[in-house]
Design a protein around this motif. Structure first.
Motif, PDB file in Angstrom:
ATOM      1  N   UNK A 199       5.069 -39.372 -21.687  1.00 30.88           N
ATOM      2  CA  UNK A 199       5.367 -38.030 -22.177  1.00 30.88           C
ATOM      3  C   UNK A 199       4.951 -36.945 -21.183  1.00 30.88           C
ATOM      4  N   UNK A 200       3.822 -37.105 -20.499  1.00 38.78           N
ATOM      5  CA  UNK A 200       3.364 -36.075 -19.567  1.00 38.78           C
ATOM      6  C   UNK A 200       4.309 -35.957 -18.380  1.00 38.78           C
ATOM      7  N   UNK A 201       4.632 -37.087 -17.766  1.00 35.35           N
ATOM      8  CA  UNK A 201       5.481 -37.036 -16.569  1.00 35.35           C
ATOM      9  C   UNK A 201       6.920 -36.671 -16.918  1.00 35.35           C
ATOM     10  N   UNK A 202       7.376 -37.066 -18.118  1.00 33.48           N
ATOM     11  CA  UNK A 202       8.720 -36.681 -18.547  1.00 33.48           C
ATOM     12  C   UNK A 202       8.791 -35.174 -18.780  1.00 33.48           C
ATOM     13  N   UNK A 203       7.767 -34.610 -19.403  1.00 37.28           N
ATOM     14  CA  UNK A 203       7.734 -33.164 -19.622  1.00 37.28           C
ATOM     15  C   UNK A 203       7.728 -32.423 -18.289  1.00 37.28           C
ATOM     16  N   UNK A 204       6.943 -32.904 -17.343  1.00 40.11           N
ATOM     17  CA  UNK A 204       6.886 -32.257 -16.028  1.00 40.11           C
ATOM     18  C   UNK A 204       8.241 -32.321 -15.325  1.00 40.11           C
ATOM     19  N   UNK A 205       8.993 -33.403 -15.536  1.00 35.19           N
ATOM     20  CA  UNK A 205      10.296 -33.549 -14.878  1.00 35.19           C
ATOM     21  C   UNK A 205      11.299 -32.520 -15.359  1.00 35.19           C
ATOM     22  N   UNK A 206      11.056 -31.917 -16.517  1.00 32.44           N
ATOM     23  CA  UNK A 206      11.991 -30.920 -17.029  1.00 32.44           C
ATOM     24  C   UNK A 206      12.033 -29.654 -16.167  1.00 32.44           C
ATOM     25  N   UNK A 207      11.051 -29.472 -15.302  1.00 32.90           N
ATOM     26  CA  UNK A 207      11.115 -28.329 -14.390  1.00 32.90           C
ATOM     27  C   UNK A 207      12.276 -28.479 -13.405  1.00 32.90           C
ATOM     28  N   UNK A 208      12.871 -29.666 -13.334  1.00 28.38           N
ATOM     29  CA  UNK A 208      14.055 -29.853 -12.507  1.00 28.38           C
ATOM     30  C   UNK A 208      15.238 -29.021 -12.973  1.00 28.38           C
ATOM     31  N   UNK A 209      15.166 -28.494 -14.205  1.00 32.25           N
ATOM     32  CA  UNK A 209      16.219 -27.630 -14.735  1.00 32.25           C
ATOM     33  C   UNK A 209      16.001 -26.160 -14.368  1.00 32.25           C
ATOM     34  N   UNK A 210      14.832 -25.831 -13.831  1.00 34.02           N
ATOM     35  CA  UNK A 210      14.468 -24.427 -13.652  1.00 34.02           C
ATOM     36  C   UNK A 210      15.400 -23.681 -12.706  1.00 34.02           C
ATOM     37  N   UNK A 211      15.931 -24.378 -11.708  1.00 30.25           N
ATOM     38  CA  UNK A 211      16.797 -23.701 -10.739  1.00 30.25           C
ATOM     39  C   UNK A 211      18.274 -23.998 -10.969  1.00 30.25           C
ATOM     40  N   UNK A 212      18.611 -24.450 -12.179  1.00 31.81           N
ATOM     41  CA  UNK A 212      20.022 -24.682 -12.495  1.00 31.81           C
ATOM     42  C   UNK A 212      20.783 -23.362 -12.441  1.00 31.81           C
ATOM     43  N   UNK A 213      22.042 -23.368 -11.991  1.00 35.04           N
ATOM     44  CA  UNK A 213      22.815 -22.129 -11.913  1.00 35.04           C
ATOM     45  C   UNK A 213      22.870 -21.423 -13.265  1.00 35.04           C
ATOM     46  N   UNK A 214      22.620 -20.108 -13.251  1.00 36.84           N
ATOM     47  CA  UNK A 214      22.631 -19.336 -14.500  1.00 36.84           C
ATOM     48  C   UNK A 214      23.512 -18.099 -14.397  1.00 36.84           C
ATOM     49  N   UNK A 215      24.339 -18.022 -13.352  1.00 33.66           N
ATOM     50  CA  UNK A 215      25.250 -16.895 -13.227  1.00 33.66           C
ATOM     51  C   UNK A 215      24.522 -15.567 -13.195  1.00 33.66           C
ATOM     52  N   UNK A 216      25.011 -14.613 -13.974  1.00 31.48           N
ATOM     53  CA  UNK A 216      24.406 -13.280 -14.039  1.00 31.48           C
ATOM     54  C   UNK A 216      23.436 -13.145 -15.206  1.00 31.48           C
ATOM     55  N   UNK A 217      23.025 -14.268 -15.793  1.00 33.52           N
ATOM     56  CA  UNK A 217      22.126 -14.223 -16.941  1.00 33.52           C
ATOM     57  C   UNK A 217      20.673 -14.344 -16.486  1.00 33.52           C
ATOM     58  N   UNK A 218      19.825 -13.480 -16.995  1.00 38.41           N
ATOM     59  CA  UNK A 218      18.387 -13.570 -16.757  1.00 38.41           C
ATOM     60  C   UNK A 218      17.784 -14.371 -17.909  1.00 38.41           C
ATOM     61  N   UNK A 219      17.702 -15.683 -17.705  1.00 33.72           N
ATOM     62  CA  UNK A 219      17.263 -16.559 -18.788  1.00 33.72           C
ATOM     63  C   UNK A 219      15.757 -16.565 -18.963  1.00 33.72           C
ATOM     64  N   UNK A 220      15.019 -16.171 -17.940  1.00 30.65           N
ATOM     65  CA  UNK A 220      13.573 -16.236 -18.023  1.00 30.65           C
ATOM     66  C   UNK A 220      13.098 -17.672 -17.911  1.00 30.65           C
TER      67      UNK A 220
END
Length: 278
Positions: free
Chosen positions: A135-156
Motif C-alpha cells: 500500500x505504501x509504495x503503490x500510493x507513492x507511485x500515484x505521483x506518476x499522474x502529477x505531470x499528466x497533461x491538463x490543458x488550460x485547467x489548474x487542477x492543483x
C-alpha cells in the motif's frame, strides 16, 4: 438534499419543474473538500429534450454559478461531447475549452498485441484493495499522474495517502464492481508504475480504464505498454463475457495515445472539458 456524499467532496442539487410540478431539468455542483482543489468545482446539467430552448438550462446554470461563487470556487468545469448542443450551450455562456479527451475502445475478441517484457522489472497484480505490504509504495507511485497533461485547467495538487488509496478501492467494491490493478516493480521492490481497470459486477459489457502512470525516472522503457498488455490478457481470461475496454486520454498526451493505438484501441468520440473562470 443530495445522498451522493463522499468524504473528499459533496454535491449540491437543483431540480427544475414546470408550473404543474413536472420535473424538466436538473443540475449538480460537486464541491471539493480538499483545500488544494477547493478552487475547482465540477457540475452536471440536464434538461429534458422536449423542454429545451425555453431558458431552463440558463436558469439552472445561473443557480450553479451563483452557488459556486458563494463557496469561493474560482473555476467551474463540465464535460460535454464535442460539437453537441451541450457543447454549444456552454460555449454560448462563456465556457472555454480546458482540454479535450479522446475516448477509445478495445474489442476484447481482437488478438492481443505482442509486447516484450521489460528487463529489470516484474509485474505484480491484484484485485480490489491493495495488499497491506504494497500500500505504501503503490500510493507513492500515484505521483506518476502529477505531470499528466491538463490543458488550460489548474487542477492543483492531487494528494494521495494510504487512507485514500484504500477508500477508493472500497468505493468501487461497494458499487458492486471489480477493480483490477497491474503494477510494474523494480529490482528494489518499489512499484514504479500501475494501470487500473474497473469491470461491471456481472462481468459483461465494457470495462473502464482508470489511472495509468509511470514514475518519471522509469519512463521510455515500455512499462505502460507492458502493463496494459498484461491487463488486457488478465481481463480477457478473468472475464470471458466482457466485450471491451474503454479508455480516455487527453488529446495532447501523445505517448499514451501511441500506447493505446499499439494495443488496438480505436477512437470512438471526443469530449471537451469546458471551464468558466469565476
Amino acid at each position: 438534499m443530495d445522498p451522493d456524499y463522499r468524504p473528499l467532496s459533496r454535491r449540491i442539487a437543483w431540480l427544475a419543474a414546470d408550473s404543474d410540478g413536472n420535473p424538466v431539468g436538473s443540475a449538480f455542483l460537486r464541491l471539493n473538500s480538499r483545500q488544494e482543489q477547493a478552487h475547482l468545482a465540477e457540475f452536471e446539467l440536464n434538461v429534458h429534450p422536449a423542454e429545451r430552448r425555453r431558458g431552463i438550462g440558463t436558469l439552472l446554470l445561473d443557480a450553479v454559478v451563483s452557488a459556486a461563487r458563494e463557496h469561493e470556487v474560482e473555476a467551474l468545469v463540465a464535460d460535454v461531447n464535442v460539437d453537441t448542443d451541450g457543447d454549444r450551450f456552454l460555449e454560448h455562456h462563456g465556457f472555454s475549452i480546458g482540454l479535450t479527451l479522446i475516448y477509445a475502445r478495445l474489442e476484447l475478441t481482437d488478438a492481443i498485441a505482442d509486447v516484450p517484457d521489460v528487463p529489470g522489472y516484474r509485474l505484480v497484480s491484484w484485485e480490489g484493495v491493495v495488499p497491506d505490504e504494497l500500500v505504501e509504495t503503490f500510493t507513492a507511485a500515484r505521483t506518476g499522474m502529477d505531470d499528466a497533461p491538463s490543458g488550460d485547467l489548474d487542477l492543483g495538487p492531487d494528494v494521495w495517502d494510504v487512507e485514500r488509496t484504500r477508500y477508493a478501492a472500497h468505493v468501487i467494491e461497494q458499487r458492486g464492481e471489480l477493480l483490477s490493478v497491474v503494477t510494474a516493480v523494480d529490482s528494489s521492490g518499489t512499484i514504479v508504475g500501475f494501470t487500473e481497470v474497473v469491470v461491471p459486477g456481472d462481468g459483461k459489457g465494457d470495462g473502464q480504464h482508470y489511472g495509468t502512470a509511470v514514475l518519471p525516472g522509469h519512463r521510455g522503457r515500455g512499462l505502460a505498454l507492458w502493463m496494459k498488455a498484461e491487463q488486457i490478457r488478465r481481463t480477457r481470461q478473468r472475464f470471458p463475457d466482457l466485450e471491451g475496454l474503454l479508455t480516455d486520454t487527453v488529446d495532447t498526451n501523445a505517448g499514451m495515445r501511441r500506447t493505446n493505438d499499439r494495443l488496438g484501441y480505436r477512437p470512438q468520440y471526443r469530449v471537451n472539458r469546458r471551464k468558466l473562470d469565476l
